[in-house]
Design a protein around this motif. Structure first.
Motif, PDB file in Angstrom:
ATOM      1  N   LYS A   9       0.838  -1.199   0.000  1.00 51.03           N
ATOM      2  CA  LYS A   9       0.000   0.000   0.000  1.00 51.03           C
ATOM      3  C   LYS A   9       0.873   1.248   0.000  1.00 51.03           C
ATOM      4  CE  LYS A   9      -3.913  -0.974   2.417  1.00 51.03           C
ATOM      5  NZ  LYS A   9      -4.608  -0.783   3.681  1.00 51.03           N
ATOM      6  N   ALA A  10       1.459   1.551  -1.140  1.00 50.89           N
ATOM      7  CA  ALA A  10       2.339   2.705  -1.273  1.00 50.89           C
ATOM      8  C   ALA A  10       2.523   2.990  -2.756  1.00 50.89           C
ATOM      9  CB  ALA A  10       3.687   2.411  -0.635  1.00 50.89           C
ATOM     10  N   VAL A  11       2.833   4.206  -3.075  1.00 43.41           N
ATOM     11  CA  VAL A  11       3.012   4.553  -4.489  1.00 43.41           C
ATOM     12  C   VAL A  11       4.489   4.563  -4.895  1.00 43.41           C
ATOM     13  CG1 VAL A  11       0.828   5.803  -4.688  1.00 43.41           C
ATOM     14  CG2 VAL A  11       2.872   7.036  -3.974  1.00 43.41           C
ATOM     15  N   ASN A  44      -7.219  -4.212   1.657  1.00 47.19           N
ATOM     16  CA  ASN A  44      -8.361  -3.346   1.950  1.00 47.19           C
ATOM     17  C   ASN A  44      -8.835  -3.764   3.336  1.00 47.19           C
ATOM     18  OD1 ASN A  44     -10.212  -5.725   1.472  1.00 47.19           O
ATOM     19  ND2 ASN A  44      -9.121  -5.590  -0.459  1.00 47.19           N
ATOM     20  N   PRO A  45      -9.918  -3.205   3.850  1.00 44.92           N
ATOM     21  CA  PRO A  45     -10.295  -3.544   5.233  1.00 44.92           C
ATOM     22  C   PRO A  45     -10.736  -5.005   5.454  1.00 44.92           C
ATOM     23  CG  PRO A  45     -11.233  -1.442   4.577  1.00 44.92           C
ATOM     24  CD  PRO A  45     -10.686  -2.057   3.334  1.00 44.92           C
ATOM     25  N   ASP A  46     -10.944  -5.795   4.385  1.00 42.22           N
ATOM     26  CA  ASP A  46     -11.399  -7.181   4.563  1.00 42.22           C
ATOM     27  C   ASP A  46     -10.212  -8.087   4.879  1.00 42.22           C
ATOM     28  OD1 ASP A  46     -13.780  -6.075   3.844  1.00 42.22           O
ATOM     29  OD2 ASP A  46     -13.707  -6.771   1.759  1.00 42.22           O
ATOM     30  N   LYS A  47     -10.118  -8.510   6.126  1.00 45.77           N
ATOM     31  CA  LYS A  47      -8.965  -9.311   6.548  1.00 45.77           C
ATOM     32  C   LYS A  47      -9.384 -10.382   7.546  1.00 45.77           C
ATOM     33  CE  LYS A  47      -5.997  -5.177   6.712  1.00 45.77           C
ATOM     34  NZ  LYS A  47      -5.647  -5.098   5.321  1.00 45.77           N
ATOM     35  N   LEU A  48      -8.646 -11.489   7.544  1.00 49.49           N
ATOM     36  CA  LEU A  48      -8.802 -12.457   8.630  1.00 49.49           C
ATOM     37  C   LEU A  48      -8.195 -11.852   9.886  1.00 49.49           C
ATOM     38  CD1 LEU A  48      -7.766 -15.878   7.014  1.00 49.49           C
ATOM     39  CD2 LEU A  48     -10.070 -15.024   7.442  1.00 49.49           C
ATOM     40  N   ASP A  92      -8.880   4.932   4.684  1.00 53.36           N
ATOM     41  CA  ASP A  92      -7.458   4.589   4.676  1.00 53.36           C
ATOM     42  C   ASP A  92      -6.718   5.577   3.766  1.00 53.36           C
ATOM     43  OD1 ASP A  92      -4.941   3.561   4.182  1.00 53.36           O
ATOM     44  OD2 ASP A  92      -5.636   1.493   3.951  1.00 53.36           O
ATOM     45  N   SER A  93      -5.894   6.437   4.362  1.00 53.27           N
ATOM     46  CA  SER A  93      -5.256   7.500   3.579  1.00 53.27           C
ATOM     47  C   SER A  93      -4.263   6.945   2.555  1.00 53.27           C
ATOM     48  CB  SER A  93      -4.566   8.502   4.504  1.00 53.27           C
ATOM     49  OG  SER A  93      -3.592   7.833   5.276  1.00 53.27           O
ATOM     50  N   LEU A  94      -3.658   5.790   2.850  1.00 54.95           N
ATOM     51  CA  LEU A  94      -2.731   5.193   1.880  1.00 54.95           C
ATOM     52  C   LEU A  94      -3.493   4.710   0.644  1.00 54.95           C
ATOM     53  CD1 LEU A  94      -0.402   3.102   4.237  1.00 54.95           C
ATOM     54  CD2 LEU A  94       0.200   5.187   2.994  1.00 54.95           C
ATOM     55  N   ALA A  95      -4.674   4.117   0.889  1.00 57.01           N
ATOM     56  CA  ALA A  95      -5.510   3.670  -0.227  1.00 57.01           C
ATOM     57  C   ALA A  95      -5.961   4.880  -1.049  1.00 57.01           C
ATOM     58  CB  ALA A  95      -6.711   2.890   0.293  1.00 57.01           C
ATOM     59  N   GLU A  96      -6.310   5.955  -0.364  1.00 57.16           N
ATOM     60  CA  GLU A  96      -6.742   7.179  -1.038  1.00 57.16           C
ATOM     61  C   GLU A  96      -5.592   7.722  -1.907  1.00 57.16           C
ATOM     62  OE1 GLU A  96      -9.651   8.591  -1.357  1.00 57.16           O
ATOM     63  OE2 GLU A  96      -8.897  10.371  -2.398  1.00 57.16           O
ATOM     64  N   GLU A  97      -4.387   7.687  -1.360  1.00 58.30           N
ATOM     65  CA  GLU A  97      -3.226   8.179  -2.108  1.00 58.30           C
ATOM     66  C   GLU A  97      -3.005   7.342  -3.381  1.00 58.30           C
ATOM     67  OE1 GLU A  97       1.565   8.951  -1.393  1.00 58.30           O
ATOM     68  OE2 GLU A  97       0.384   8.042   0.205  1.00 58.30           O
ATOM     69  N   MET A  98      -3.249   6.028  -3.264  1.00 62.10           N
ATOM     70  CA  MET A  98      -3.050   5.156  -4.423  1.00 62.10           C
ATOM     71  C   MET A  98      -4.085   5.404  -5.519  1.00 62.10           C
ATOM     72  SD  MET A  98      -1.982   1.685  -2.446  1.00 62.10           S
ATOM     73  CE  MET A  98      -1.302   0.721  -3.776  1.00 62.10           C
ATOM     74  N   THR A 119      -8.386   0.356 -14.107  1.00 62.89           N
ATOM     75  CA  THR A 119      -9.444   0.333 -13.110  1.00 62.89           C
ATOM     76  C   THR A 119      -8.795   0.268 -11.738  1.00 62.89           C
ATOM     77  OG1 THR A 119     -11.602  -0.601 -12.525  1.00 62.89           O
ATOM     78  CG2 THR A 119      -9.837  -2.174 -12.965  1.00 62.89           C
ATOM     79  N   VAL A 120      -9.607   0.336 -10.701  1.00 57.61           N
ATOM     80  CA  VAL A 120      -9.106   0.283  -9.334  1.00 57.61           C
ATOM     81  C   VAL A 120      -9.779  -0.905  -8.668  1.00 57.61           C
ATOM     82  CG1 VAL A 120     -10.852   1.982  -8.614  1.00 57.61           C
ATOM     83  CG2 VAL A 120      -8.835   1.634  -7.193  1.00 57.61           C
ATOM     84  N   ASP A 121      -8.991  -1.769  -8.036  1.00 51.75           N
ATOM     85  CA  ASP A 121      -9.589  -2.989  -7.481  1.00 51.75           C
ATOM     86  C   ASP A 121      -8.975  -3.465  -6.166  1.00 51.75           C
ATOM     87  OD1 ASP A 121      -7.200  -3.849  -8.663  1.00 51.75           O
ATOM     88  OD2 ASP A 121      -8.140  -5.090 -10.191  1.00 51.75           O
ATOM     89  N   HIS A 122      -7.642  -3.516  -6.087  1.00 47.90           N
ATOM     90  CA  HIS A 122      -7.013  -4.154  -4.923  1.00 47.90           C
ATOM     91  C   HIS A 122      -7.318  -3.454  -3.591  1.00 47.90           C
ATOM     92  CE1 HIS A 122      -4.770  -6.092  -8.119  1.00 47.90           C
ATOM     93  NE2 HIS A 122      -4.121  -6.846  -7.263  1.00 47.90           N
ATOM     94  N   ILE A 123      -7.257  -2.121  -3.593  1.00 44.67           N
ATOM     95  CA  ILE A 123      -7.346  -1.397  -2.330  1.00 44.67           C
ATOM     96  C   ILE A 123      -8.751  -0.880  -2.025  1.00 44.67           C
ATOM     97  CG2 ILE A 123      -4.920  -0.720  -2.172  1.00 44.67           C
ATOM     98  CD1 ILE A 123      -7.352   1.876  -3.340  1.00 44.67           C
ATOM     99  N   VAL A 124      -9.689  -1.177  -2.903  1.00 46.76           N
ATOM    100  CA  VAL A 124     -11.034  -0.624  -2.770  1.00 46.76           C
ATOM    101  C   VAL A 124     -11.765  -1.223  -1.554  1.00 46.76           C
ATOM    102  CG1 VAL A 124     -13.283  -0.567  -3.906  1.00 46.76           C
ATOM    103  CG2 VAL A 124     -11.218  -0.268  -5.244  1.00 46.76           C
TER     104      VAL A 124
END
Lengths: 202, 467
Positions: A32-34, B414-418, B77-83, B61-66
């Motif tokens: 999670k980083a650019v 993303n927020p879905d985690k075990l 999540d600010s890191l996800a927003e940055e991505m 498209t955007v998928d992994h961090i959504v």
């Protein structure tokens, strides 16, 4: 950009185990980083935490080592270049193993990090020698295709095309690919689907 | 050396030339990008003063961090927003088509390209994601690549590659009830090994694949990479053409007929030569579950976790590691293993047909007490279609959560985690240690219908008992 890689010298670090995947090399939360900055600290972090200091990357005798000796199918899993980037940022400059997953291998080559293969017995012997004497000097020679640990020498292998790109310093393919732009356009013009599928016109 | 296969024909047609290294410079017909592996590539491009050569052949498209619950911007999540912002900016600056959240066509990159008709037979396709092999279901040659190669494709629309060998994997016959495409590919990987495909592209052939619909073929090709193959494909046929016809980017009018004629011409010849051929009998495949930490560590649902001595010597070390990590012992039946979380989704099994099969199991039943079960559609279109059919209601009435599209817990960026040692039944593609967001979390891979069965029973169970 010319950057020849003919030999890599230093010290070895053994990492025993087959099928070590990219999620173990760098867990997804580090993706999670650019940028690739700071990935080194995440290298094998979950395995290291689980082993409480007993992971080779944490053991004092292997600090500063730059040649990683692994087993079979290393780097399987994701295409994330974050995995070789994490290893590289840790300080690894070459890998020797029984076999590598192809995308991982391709990513390493694209970054100028040679991944050489040797048979299972040789890899085992290399790991044993380094474990017995972590201070031993290790040299991987891409011109002679040999690895030397003190007085022990063994053959290593890498595809001839890839080897030549390291020796000539042309492993970074980008410049060559870009230079052929007119030929690229000619090739694309002959493909029927280029004519009937205009993605941009959505 | 293979000769006359679809792989050979597509390779030759896309060859720009031979590089000084001896590698082939291969033209890439479709480049798919997403937020995780592209920002560094755009940065490298800028550093070198290079432009995107064919922006019209790249789609984003955007998928992994959504997030799959609250998608309001900015993301929590600010890191996800940055991505996502980096991707938005890079696409805008470089004139690249971007299917953003809310566009109606956003989703997992390997789900949206086929549903938009972008993925077509005979193409070369690249994406900075290993499951790009999915697109081979259409008779495309599709490679997962790293970020330096994403840079190369952006800058030159080509890759430097060495040619693969081709292995034909033939599966013939009808699948038994309760046996799905996921079971077929898990069975193949279990038999040939996770490194069995290194150096190969896999051609999936035989009557079993011929009878599969496109989504089933995508499931199989999606996991070719888990068997070590760089790509996998099925020759295009009437099923392929029927799926493609009328889709947004499929050829139209006179172009359609030309396209079909060309697609027919690039199929593997009847007398094509392969580097290797492996044959399976569909009748021998049963619902399959993984018990270990690689996708090759799978068994039939009625089998037991293998004893070390049943395994090849080279597979024992990782098996020992798997017993410890999974907390399963040799000889233990996998059926009856208690489950904490059930996840239906991912680029392997987040398509409409997957949701339909899972909904058939869920309908009129209820998730067992204490189980967290959730369904994540692969794309906005899949979600829309499922809701039109009422599948969301079926799932919700059965106690499943119904989410927004994304990669979700497949890789948990993303927020879905075990949490902690939780064990999941997952329709995703990887059971690697720590894969689903907890460094000690455990994953059992299986078909969506089997995940739904596990959710209802609260433990690994045989889907055939609920059919």
């Amino acid at each position: 950009m010319v950057s020849e890689v003919k030999t890599v010298s230093g010290r070895g670090i053994p990492l025993v185990g087959n099928d070590i995947d990219t999620d173990r090399i760098i867990p997804a939360r580090y993706l999670k980083a650019v940028t690739f900055d700071g990935l080194g600290e995440g290298a094998f972090i979950d395995d290291r935490t689980a082993l409480k200091g007993e992971h080779p990357f944490d053991q004092p005798q292997y600090q500063g080592a730059n040649i990683l000796i692994v087993n079979r199918n290393f780097g399987c899993g994701s295409s994330r270049e974050h995995a070789p980037q994490a290893i590289a940022k840790w300080g690894i400059q070459a890998l020797i193993g029984e076999s590598f997953a192809e995308i991982f291998f391709g990513n390493c080559v694209a970054m100028g990090i040679p991944c050489l293969t040797a048979d299972a017995a040789t890899v085992k012997q290399l790991q044993k020698l380094v474990a017995a004497n972590p201070q031993a000097s290790v040299t991987v020679n891409l011109e002679t295709l040999q690895v030397q640990i003190d007085n022990y020498t063994a053959p290593v292998a890498i595809g001839e095309g890839t080897r030549s790109t390291f020796i000539s310093g042309t492993w970074d393919a980008c410049g060559q690919l870009v230079a052929n732009a007119s030929q690229v356009r000619k090739t694309s013009a002959k493909l029927p689907y280029i004519g009937w599928g205009n993605i941009a016109a959505s | 050396m293979s000769k006359g296969t679809l792989f050979d024909k597509v390779w030759d047609l896309h060859t720009v030339g031979t590089l000084p290294s001896g590698l082939t410079q291969l033209f890439i017909g479709l480049h798919l990008i997403h937020e995780v592996t592209s920002p560094q590539a755009f940065a490298m491009l800028r550093e070198r003063g290079l432009k995107v050569l064919f922006p019209e052949r790249t789609v984003a498209t955007v998928d992994h961090i959504v997030p799959t619950e609250n998608q309001a911007r900015p993301f929590v999540d600010s890191l996800a927003e940055e991505m996502i912002q980096a991707l938005e900016n890079n696409c805008q600056e470089n004139n690249i088509t971007f299917y953003n959240i809310g566009s109606g066509s956003q989703g997992i990159v390997h789900v949206i390209a086929p549903e938009l008709g972008l993925t077509q037979p005979g193409m070369t396709i690249a994406c900075g994601d290993s499951h790009t092999s999915s697109h081979g279901a259409f008779g495309a040659i599709a490679f997962g690549i790293g970020t330096s190669q994403v840079r190369d494709v952006l800058a030159s629309q080509t890759l430097a590659l060495s040619k693969l060998k081709v292995r034909k994997i033939e599966v013939n016959g009808n699948l038994n009830p309760g046996v799905y495409a996921k079971d077929v590919i898990l069975h193949i990987i279990r038999t040939l090994g996770v490194k069995g495909g290194v150096g190969y592209g896999y051609e999936f052939a035989g009557t079993t694949f011929e009878q599969m619909n496109m989504e089933e073929r995508m499931t199989v090709c999606n996991m070719a990479i888990e068997g070590g193959a760089r790509c996998g494909y099925v020759n295009p046929d009437r099923v392929t053409y029927d799926y493609l016809k009328g889709r947004d980017f499929a050829p139209k009018g006179a172009d359609w007929d030309k396209a079909v004629a060309w697609w027919d011409s690039i199929k593997s010849d009847v007398d094509a030569q392969y580097d290797d051929v492996v044959v399976f009998d569909a009748a021998e495949i049963s619902p399959t579950v993984t018990w270990g930490i690689t996708p090759g560590q799978g068994i039939g649902v009625n089998q037991s976790v293998p004893q070390p001595e049943e395994l090849l010597e080279e597979d024992r070390f990782i098996a020992e590691e798997a017993y410890r990590y999974m907390d399963l012992y040799p000889g233990q039946p996998i059926k009856g293993t208690k489950i904490d979380v059930c996840f239906i989704g991912s680029c392997t099994n987040g398509r409409i047909s997957d949701l339909r099969e899972a909904a058939k199991i869920a309908k009129g039943r209820h998730v067992a007490e204490g189980i967290k079960a959730f369904v994540v559609p692969g794309s906005e279109r899949v979600k829309q279609e499922a809701e039109t059919e009422g599948l969301d209601k079926i799932f919700q009435e059965a106690g499943f959560e119904w989410r927004e599209p994304g990669c979700s817990m497949c890789l948990a960026m993303n927020p879905d985690k075990l949490q902690g040692r939780q064990i999941s039944a997952s329709s995703s593609n990887r059971n690697f240690k720590g894969r689903q967001g907890s460094s000690s979390g455990r994953t059992l891979l299986m078909s969506p219908a089997m995940v739904a069965t596990a959710a209802i029973k609260g433990e690994v169970s045989d889907v055939r008992e609920l059919l």
